[in-house]
Design a protein around this motif. Sequence first.
Motif, PDB file in Angstrom:
ATOM      1  N   MET B 266      -4.551  22.715  76.626  1.00 33.32           N
ATOM      2  CA  MET B 266      -3.658  23.021  77.847  1.00 33.32           C
ATOM      3  C   MET B 266      -4.570  23.310  79.105  1.00 33.32           C
ATOM      4  O   MET B 266      -4.192  23.029  80.078  1.00 33.32           O
ATOM      5  CB  MET B 266      -2.949  23.848  77.254  1.00 33.32           C
ATOM      6  N   ILE B 267      -5.637  24.001  78.880  1.00 36.52           N
ATOM      7  CA  ILE B 267      -6.262  24.521  79.844  1.00 36.52           C
ATOM      8  C   ILE B 267      -6.872  23.355  80.487  1.00 36.52           C
ATOM      9  O   ILE B 267      -6.802  23.141  81.847  1.00 36.52           O
ATOM     10  CB  ILE B 267      -7.568  25.415  79.444  1.00 36.52           C
ATOM     11  N   LEU B 269      -5.844  20.189  80.555  1.00 39.87           N
ATOM     12  CA  LEU B 269      -4.620  19.459  81.501  1.00 39.87           C
ATOM     13  C   LEU B 269      -4.610  20.138  82.574  1.00 39.87           C
ATOM     14  O   LEU B 269      -4.035  19.211  83.619  1.00 39.87           O
ATOM     15  CB  LEU B 269      -3.283  19.584  80.442  1.00 39.87           C
ATOM     16  N   VAL B 270      -4.387  21.624  82.637  1.00 41.34           N
ATOM     17  CA  VAL B 270      -3.912  22.162  83.836  1.00 41.34           C
ATOM     18  C   VAL B 270      -5.220  21.913  84.985  1.00 41.34           C
ATOM     19  O   VAL B 270      -5.074  21.316  86.203  1.00 41.34           O
ATOM     20  CB  VAL B 270      -4.217  23.786  83.692  1.00 41.34           C
ATOM     21  N   VAL B 271      -6.539  21.894  84.498  1.00 41.08           N
ATOM     22  CA  VAL B 271      -7.643  21.390  85.196  1.00 41.08           C
ATOM     23  C   VAL B 271      -7.406  20.012  85.780  1.00 41.08           C
ATOM     24  O   VAL B 271      -7.665  19.816  87.069  1.00 41.08           O
ATOM     25  CB  VAL B 271      -9.109  21.588  84.630  1.00 41.08           C
ATOM     26  N   LEU B 273      -4.591  18.402  86.070  1.00 38.81           N
ATOM     27  CA  LEU B 273      -3.360  18.228  87.037  1.00 38.81           C
ATOM     28  C   LEU B 273      -3.727  18.907  88.533  1.00 38.81           C
ATOM     29  O   LEU B 273      -3.394  17.844  89.336  1.00 38.81           O
ATOM     30  CB  LEU B 273      -2.171  19.063  86.470  1.00 38.81           C
ATOM     31  N   LEU B 274      -4.313  19.830  88.367  1.00 37.86           N
ATOM     32  CA  LEU B 274      -4.849  20.452  89.794  1.00 37.86           C
ATOM     33  C   LEU B 274      -5.596  19.405  90.524  1.00 37.86           C
ATOM     34  O   LEU B 274      -5.463  19.184  91.638  1.00 37.86           O
ATOM     35  CB  LEU B 274      -5.570  21.825  89.358  1.00 37.86           C
ATOM     36  N   GLN B 275      -6.508  18.822  89.641  1.00 41.63           N
ATOM     37  CA  GLN B 275      -7.194  17.746  90.415  1.00 41.63           C
ATOM     38  C   GLN B 275      -6.475  16.595  91.101  1.00 41.63           C
ATOM     39  O   GLN B 275      -6.772  16.272  92.139  1.00 41.63           O
ATOM     40  CB  GLN B 275      -8.238  17.094  89.377  1.00 41.63           C
ATOM     41  N   LYS B 277      -3.249  16.813  91.905  1.00 40.90           N
ATOM     42  CA  LYS B 277      -2.748  17.748  93.109  1.00 40.90           C
ATOM     43  C   LYS B 277      -3.468  17.804  94.363  1.00 40.90           C
ATOM     44  O   LYS B 277      -3.202  17.325  95.473  1.00 40.90           O
ATOM     45  CB  LYS B 277      -2.290  19.108  92.820  1.00 40.90           C
TER      46      LYS B 277
END
Lengths: 275, 286
Positions: B266-267, B269-271, B273-275, B277
């Motif tokens: 999950m961590i 994935l967040v990294v 997705l931020l990328q 964005k």
Amino acid sequence: MSRLRLGFWLIAVPMSLLALATIYPLLFTANVAMKTRRDYILDRFSLTDALRWENISAAWNSVGMGRYFVNSLFVVTVSVLLLLLLGSMAGFALSQLRFRGSSALFLGCLAGLFIPFQVIMVPLARIMADTALIDTYPGLILVYVAQFLPFTVFLMTSYYKGIPPEIVDAARIDGNTVYGVYRRIMLPLGTPALLSVGILNALFCWNDVLMALVMMPSADHRTLMIGVTSLRGQYSDNIPTFASGVLIAAIPVLLVYLFLQRQIADGVAAGSTKG
Amino acid sequence: MRAERYAPYILVAPAVLIIVVLRLYPLLLGVNFSFTGDGAQNGTAVGFGNYRELFADPLFQTALKNVGLLVLLLPVAVAIPGLLATFIYLRVPGHRFYRSVYFFPAVLSPVIVGAIFNLLLAFDGPLNAVLGSVGIEPIDWLGDPGIAMFMVVGVHIWATFGMALVVFLAGFATLDPALLDAARVDGASLRQVVWHVIVPSLSRTIQFVFVTTMIGMLTSMFGLLYVMTSGGPEGSTYLPEFYIWKQQGQMNRPALASAASTILFMIMLVVGLLQIKLLERSGKED
């Protein structure tokens, strides 16, 4: 211009110091490996008075570094050959041949790039145990191939995309089967990419510690890097022999680096600019 | 010719099969596994039990705190290779030499790097010997819970900045030299050149380095932790990957380890997705 030039020399000092900081730890280790225990205890920094190889041979023979070395060499060689074969086959098909579902299959391969080993460690170990592949060389080789295949397929596909499709068409008209085109045209044309990605994969597999640790529990199946981790326990009171073991593990990588630095950097660059 | 129709599938099949069976399927299996029990409860559904236990475990809390520390140190780990790549691109005298020296540690195994620094940072080792000669008391670099994690991260940055450097240089190769010449003609200082010419034109490369450096910190520090500190002193150098290995291999808690794996994913994935964005935002600015 002159002001900029002066600025450059001001930059050169910290850059040289950093270069020294980068290379010194390894030189220090190599120096310690040549010293006697007594010399090391008396003075950590003095330059060795002779090139002594007995520490190296002690590490090679008594800790089994020699056997681990051969284990690593075998596992890495087979893994890399498989990676190059499967990666170039898939890369050729995904880039040059038109068939239903090709982009979905490419995305499927790419998805593997975003799944690190740590995330699938537990289920993978279980799958390996259920198929009796755990603690065997084929098992570890399979884990390495699965780990680095997405990257290999990705790089080979983007490399083969740069080859004009007319070449394939011409070879087909000459009566080659698809397999013939792969063997006679694509493999030779892919040499630069295969070399780059092969060296990178070899480094990845050679340097790995976590996968080997999880997949190879028994001592005589150890790879060289696992051997390095066990050095500390055995030689905490004999630093020169400890340093020798570290050096044995570092030298092959150092040699590969000295001769093939260009290809390694090209592989890293290709992986980043194509993304 | 009919047999030829299947040729593409036959060429792709081995790679796809291996990736599906040994990467994608285990991911689903692992997530599924994290909702079942360990030991006596093996295989029975326990809902979020493993996750509750995970977040209550001080070792895992430390691991997450350390991830936070890595995020804070990330700009440093990106800025160093970025600056050095700039100087090398601008042809500092000896740039070829710097490039090959800086890149070298990046090809060494973390295990070798860790072993070398164990030697250098030992309590009775050379670093403390140097400090002692100028009258500073010996410091327990890897034995003090307040310093050990910083040392391990520092060594990780030392060992990997060459990788990011090469990626930056690949980005520089796509830069239009005319831009730089124009800036020079206009009398821009080095700082202005970096800030107004190089950073905007390399925004994609910079983001790529940010993400790969973060992923590297989350997934390739195991060797260093294992050799340098084994998670100690007092559990201060735990990271999620070390926690996963410990629970699975040493504590025989595979389901709990799977829960930790899922959190790590999950961590990441967040990294990721931020990328995406950030990329979209910078795309709008162009």
